[in-house]
Scaffold this active site. Structure first.
Site, short mmCIF file in Angstrom:
data_model
loop_
_atom_site.label_atom_id
_atom_site.label_comp_id
_atom_site.label_asym_id
_atom_site.label_seq_id
_atom_site.Cartn_x
_atom_site.Cartn_y
_atom_site.Cartn_z
N GLU A 45 21.76 -26.05 31.94
CA GLU A 45 22.47 -26.97 31.05
C GLU A 45 22.73 -26.31 29.70
O GLU A 45 21.87 -25.65 29.13
CB GLU A 45 21.60 -28.22 30.87
CG GLU A 45 22.15 -29.27 29.91
CD GLU A 45 21.19 -30.44 29.70
OE1 GLU A 45 21.63 -31.48 29.20
OE2 GLU A 45 19.99 -30.31 30.04
N LYS A 113 27.71 -35.40 32.06
CA LYS A 113 26.42 -36.08 32.10
C LYS A 113 26.60 -37.59 31.94
O LYS A 113 27.33 -38.04 31.05
CB LYS A 113 25.53 -35.52 30.99
CG LYS A 113 24.04 -35.81 31.11
CD LYS A 113 23.31 -34.96 30.06
CE LYS A 113 21.82 -35.10 30.12
NZ LYS A 113 21.17 -34.23 29.10
N CYS A 149 20.23 -32.66 34.27
CA CYS A 149 18.97 -32.93 33.58
C CYS A 149 18.56 -34.41 33.68
O CYS A 149 18.08 -34.85 34.71
CB CYS A 149 19.04 -32.47 32.13
SG CYS A 149 17.41 -32.21 31.38
#
Length: 552
Positions: A45, A113, A149
């Site tokens: 990331e 995300k 994540c």
């Protein structure tokens, strides 16, 4: 012949803002993947920008540079495997935390995300827009789901990806170290694998960034939660992961499994890596510190020597009339065992000069903490002068117990650029010294063996700012103080809960008072290594002026 998919994962260390250097590292990983016949090279990331960028990602000029660097990287990596890399994505007036797939000279897929973390050290609601769920994307024979994540910490996104056809989950991460964090990550990712029935690759970055350390420890899981690969903690590593399509779906073939260190070693490694990267990434190579003969400065000197090499550590003893002979001996023993330079600069003459200058104004008063603080501030002044003159960064040496209750002098022993033990309670300082004396690893640049004499560890702690002074003259004994602090700071317990657990009410109230009135000192303190989920700075944010107290 069964279908196969080859993935190269790169657990590497980016630098925030170093776009060209990070892109060059990505190109190196891609070259390795191409040589190994990989179908995809995977980076963590926000690798292109480094992590965390904080408000840097708000700047449009920065985002323009990111986009240009990303486009050039795609062009440079046109003839070979796909490259997956994290970078912000600007769409109109919205900024996304994204993971980009570069293939055949262009950006073919952008995953944005969905779940933005907004706790602990993360403030992503302020910086990014939460994106709709991105579906699976195809590369060769496989459909890939990519939760970024935090997206993998929630069951909904992984389940949606599985329901919409994902066959493998690739999870790029920028997950900073905290004690016990690896077990938590593993538990959550095993849950995602069991829920979806899909293999999962958890790739985390490494390296220090300000107070945070990214510890890697990436891993690969097969359905059922079976560990297929384990990368080391804190070390840069690349790993080929081969997937084979079986009658039961895609499975990762067995790969090496590194052994992970215990909690004591992980904490110590985090402190060493934070110093090493904080110095290297900010352009410093040499450390300076005041070596008092006490335990805190001894462990900081050892951490610095392990991080930078003993030749790059300059220790300075600054004795006064209250400095004991054994403190001088102990400081000398620590510096000699480490192989670090030690100089002595007595403060008696400067202290006398300050006393004479203030004598007319201090007439009729009795010596008190003011005179003690003058000693500490003179030491800070002299150390900062040496730092300025010779270009070495001054390390501060206050442990979490002292920082919590303000048992430290602003503009004195708090002066400096970084504090590796800022999140380490005093009782853990003792045990960390014992651990380092008994253990040595290849990543440590200082000598093996007993580098901190037992007397330094065993003697009663003292600031030595007045005759026969001991820390427990001013504070509860450290085992009691640290237990109360862990309750009030780390666990946010009430006074009543701590009293019910057996602590004296007056002592708890006194510690609570000291914590609150010391906030202004912490606001001005040097950054330091984050070891827990309640470190002073981003984890724990309290007002400086605060009249509330727990009535319990």
């Amino acid at each position: 012949m069964a279908e196969r998919f080859r993935l190269l994962i790169a657990q590497w260390n980016p630098t925030v803002g170093a776009l060209a250097a990070n892109a060059a590292a990505a190109r190196t990983a891609w070259d390795q993947g191409r040589a190994a016949g990989a179908d995809l090279v995977m980076l963590p990331e926000m690798f292109l920008t480094g992590y965390q960028t904080q408000d840097l990602v708000i700047r449009r000029a920065f985002l323009r540079d990111v986009a240009a660097t990303l486009a050039q990287l795609a062009a440079d990596c046109a003839d070979g495997p796909a490259l997956g890399i994290g970078a912000p994505d600007l769409v109109g007036d919205k900024v996304y935390n994204a993971w980009h797939v570069l293939h055949r000279g262009r950006i073919t897929t952008v995953i944005r995300k969905h779940h933005l973390p907004n706790d602990d050290v993360f403030d992503e609601h302020r910086l990014y827009t939460a994106a709709p769920v991105s579906g699976p994307w195809r590369l060769g024979p496989v459909r890939i789901g990519t939760p970024i994540c935090e997206d993998a910490w929630h069951p909904d996104l992984a389940e949606t990806l599985a329901e919409t056809g994902a066959q493998i989950l690739l999870v790029p991460n920028g997950s900073p170290y905290a004690r016990g964090k690896h077990d938590l990550r593993m538990q959550l990712m095993v849950a995602r694998v069991i829920e979806t029935g899909l293999p999962l690759v958890y790739l985390n970055m490494i390296g220090g960034q300000d107070d945070q350390v990214f510890d890697g420890a990436s891993f690969v899981l097969n359905p059922g939660g079976r560990l297929a690969a384990q990368l080391p903690a804190f070390d840069a590593a690349t790993q080929l992961v081969d997937f084979t399509h079986t009658d039961d779906g895609w499975r990762a073939e067995p790969a090496p499994k590194a052994l992970l260190p215990d909690a004591w070693e992980q904490d110590y490694r985090a402190m060493v890596e934070s110093v090493r990267d904080y110095f290297a990434k900010s352009g410093f190579s040499r450390a300076l510190l005041g070596l008092s003969g006490g335990i805190d400065s001894a462990i900081v000197a050892t951490i610095a020597a392990d991080a930078l090499g003993p030749d790059n550590v300059h220790c300075v003893m600054l004795p006064s009339e209250f400095t004991s002979a054994h403190s001088l001996e102990d400081a000398t023993a620590v510096a000699r065992a480490l192989g670090a330079r030690l100089d002595t600069v007595p403060i008696d003459d400067p202290r006398a000069a300050v006393g004479r200058a203030l004598a007319p104004l201090f007439a009729g008063t009795k010596p008190d903490i003011t005179e003690e603080n003058i000693q500490s501030r003179l030491r800070g002044l002299l150390l900062m002068a040496l730092s300025n003159k010779f270009g070495a960064m001054l390390l501060t040496t206050g442990n979490k117990s002292e920082v919590a209750v303000g048992y430290c002098t602003i503009y004195g022993d708090m002066a400096g650029g970084y504090n590796p033990i800022k999140d380490l309670y005093k009782t853990r300082v003792f045990e960390t010294c014992r651990w380092r004396n008994a253990n040595h690893r290849p990543w440590m640049k200082a000598p093996a063996g007993e580098v901190i004499p037992p007397r330094v560890i065993d003697k009663p702690p003292s600031a030595e700012l007045r005759a026969d002074q001991r820390d427990d003259d001013s504070l509860p004994p450290y085992p009691v103080l640290d237990a109360i602090l862990e309750g009030l700071v780390d666990r946010e317990l009430s006074v009543a809960e701590l009293v019910a657990a057996g602590f004296d009410h007056a002592t708890v109230k006194r510690v609570e008072h000291l914590i609150f009135i010391s906030e202004w000192k912490r606001f001005q303190s040097a950054p330091g290594t984050r070891l827990t989920g309640r470190a002073f700075w981003l984890d724990r944010r309290y007002p400086i002026v605060n009249r509330w107290r727990d009535a319990g």
